[in-house]
Design an enzyme around this catalytic site. Structure first.
Site, short mmCIF file in Angstrom:
data_model
loop_
_atom_site.label_atom_id
_atom_site.label_comp_id
_atom_site.label_asym_id
_atom_site.label_seq_id
_atom_site.Cartn_x
_atom_site.Cartn_y
_atom_site.Cartn_z
CB SER A 75 99.93 -31.96 54.32
OG SER A 75 99.72 -33.26 54.83
CB THR A 240 103.10 -26.73 56.52
OG1 THR A 240 102.30 -27.44 57.48
CG2 THR A 240 103.47 -25.36 57.08
N GLY A 241 103.20 -28.62 54.22
CA GLY A 241 103.15 -29.99 53.72
C GLY A 241 104.52 -30.62 53.78
#
Length: 294
Positions: A75, A240-241
Site C-alpha cells: 500500500s 504504510t503498506g
C-alpha cells in the site's frame, strides 16, 4: 493490502542477496560502518530482508541499505497514486471536487471509509484522503480507474524520473508479495527520491504539494512504525503498506523541530508467507538512522 483492524503485514524477496546489490544511484553515500553493522544485526535478528533509504535534505547526505534491491511496495504505492491525481488536477481544476458514485460490488474487504459512504459516494479529494490516511483499498481502485488505469500511475512515476516503480495489479491482488516476483515493486532509493521530489521539491505545484503533505501528516496507520522511532515533537507524514510474507513498510517525510526535513523509506519482508508484521523493526530502523543525524 491485507489487514487485521488497521494494522498491516507485508513481504519478502531474495533474502540471500548482498547488502548492496547492483549499481546504486549517483547520490549514494558510503554507509557508515556503525550503521551498516546495526542494520545488518537488526535484519539478521528479525530473520528478514531490510531495505532503507534516507535523504537529509539539509545537507544532501544519504544513508542506503539494500536500497537498489526491489521490494514489494504494497500500500505504499498509494502515495504515488495520490500524487498522480494531484498532478492531473493541475490541468483539471475541478478534479478534486468531482463526485464519484460506486456500488456495493466495488467494495473490497478492506474499505473502512468507502463502505461508510456507499449511499452517497465521495469526491476525488475524499477518496485520496481515505487512500492515504486509512489505506482504503476500494478508494485506491476507484482512483486508479479515474486516472485511466494502472498504466497512468506508472506513466506519472516515469514523468518525475522514477524508473523503478511498477504497478502491475489492482487491490488487493498486488499484495501477494511473493519472493523474487518483480510485480508491484520498487526500490527504497527510488521511492525516497520520488518522495523528496513530490513532497519537498517542485514535481508538483505549491498547492498540490501542500495538499499531499497534509494527507500524509493525517495518516492514521503509522503510529507503530516510523513515527514510533522519531522524537515525539517531530512532525511525521507517512504511508504504510503490508501484504503476505510479513512484509511491513513505511515511507515518510519527517519535519524536525529544528533543521531541514528528512525523507525515510523502510521496507521489510520475511521468509514465511504467514509471518506476522514487524512494525517494531521499522521503529528500530528509524532510531538507528536518526541517531546519525542528531
Amino acid at each position: 493490502m491485507k489487514h487485521s483492524s488497521l494494522r498491516r503485514s507485508l513481504l519478502l524477496a531474495g533474502i540471500t542477496l548482498p547488502l548492496v546489490s547492483f549499481a546504486l544511484p549517483a547520490w549514494a553515500n558510503a554507509l557508515p560502518a556503525s550503521v551498516d553493522k546495526q542494520l545488518a544485526e537488526l535484519e539478521r535478528n528479525a530473520n528478514g530482508r531490510l531495505g532503507v533509504a534516507m535523504i537529509n535534505t539539509g545537507n544532501g547526505t544519504k544513508i542506503l541499505y539494500r536500497a537498489a534491491q526491489r521490494f514489494p511496495f504494497c500500500s505504499t504505492f498509494k502515495f504515488m497514486l495520490a500524487a498522480a491525481v494531484l498532478d492531473q488536477s493541475q490541468s483539471q481544476p475541478n478534479l478534486l471536487n468531482k463526485h464519484i458514485n460506486y456500488h456495493e460490488s466495488d467494495l473490497l474487504s478492506y474499505a473502512p471509509i468507502t463502505r461508510k459512504n456507499l449511499a452517497h459516494g465521495m469526491t476525488v479529494s475524499e477518496l485520496c484522503a481515505a487512500t492515504i490516511q486509512y489505506s482504503d483499498n476500494t478508494a485506491a481502485n476507484l482512483l486508479i480507474k479515474e486516472l485511466g488505469g494502472l498504466a497512468a500511475v506508472n506513466q506519472f512515476a516515469r514523468s518525475i524520473g522514477d524508473q523503478m516503480f511498477r504497478l502491475d495489479r489492482w487491490e488487493p491482488d498486488l499484495n501477494t508479495a511473493r519472493p523474487n516476483d518483480p510485480r508491484d515493486t520498487t526500490t527504497p532509493a527510488a521511492m525516497a527520491a520520488s518522495m523528496n521530489k513530490l513532497v519537498l521539491g517542485d514535481a508538483l505545484r505549491p498547492a498540490q504539494r501542500s495538499q499531499l503533505a497534509v494527507w500524509l501528516k493525517g495518516n492514521t496507520t503509522g503510529d507503530a512504525t516510523i513515527r514510533a522511532g522519531a522524537p515525539t515533537d517531530w512532525i511525521v507524514g507517512d504511508k504504510t503498506g503490508s501484504g503476505d510474507y510479513g512484509t511491513t513498510n513505511d515511507i515518510a517525510v519527517l519535519w524536525p523541530t529544528k533543521g531541514a526535513p528528512i525523507v525515510l523509506v523502510v521496507y521489510f519482508t520475511q521468509r514465511e508467507k504467514d509471518a506476522k508484521p514487524r512494525r517494531d523493526v521499522l521503529a528500530s530502523v528509524t532510531k538507528i538512522i536518526l541517531s546519525q543525524i542528531s
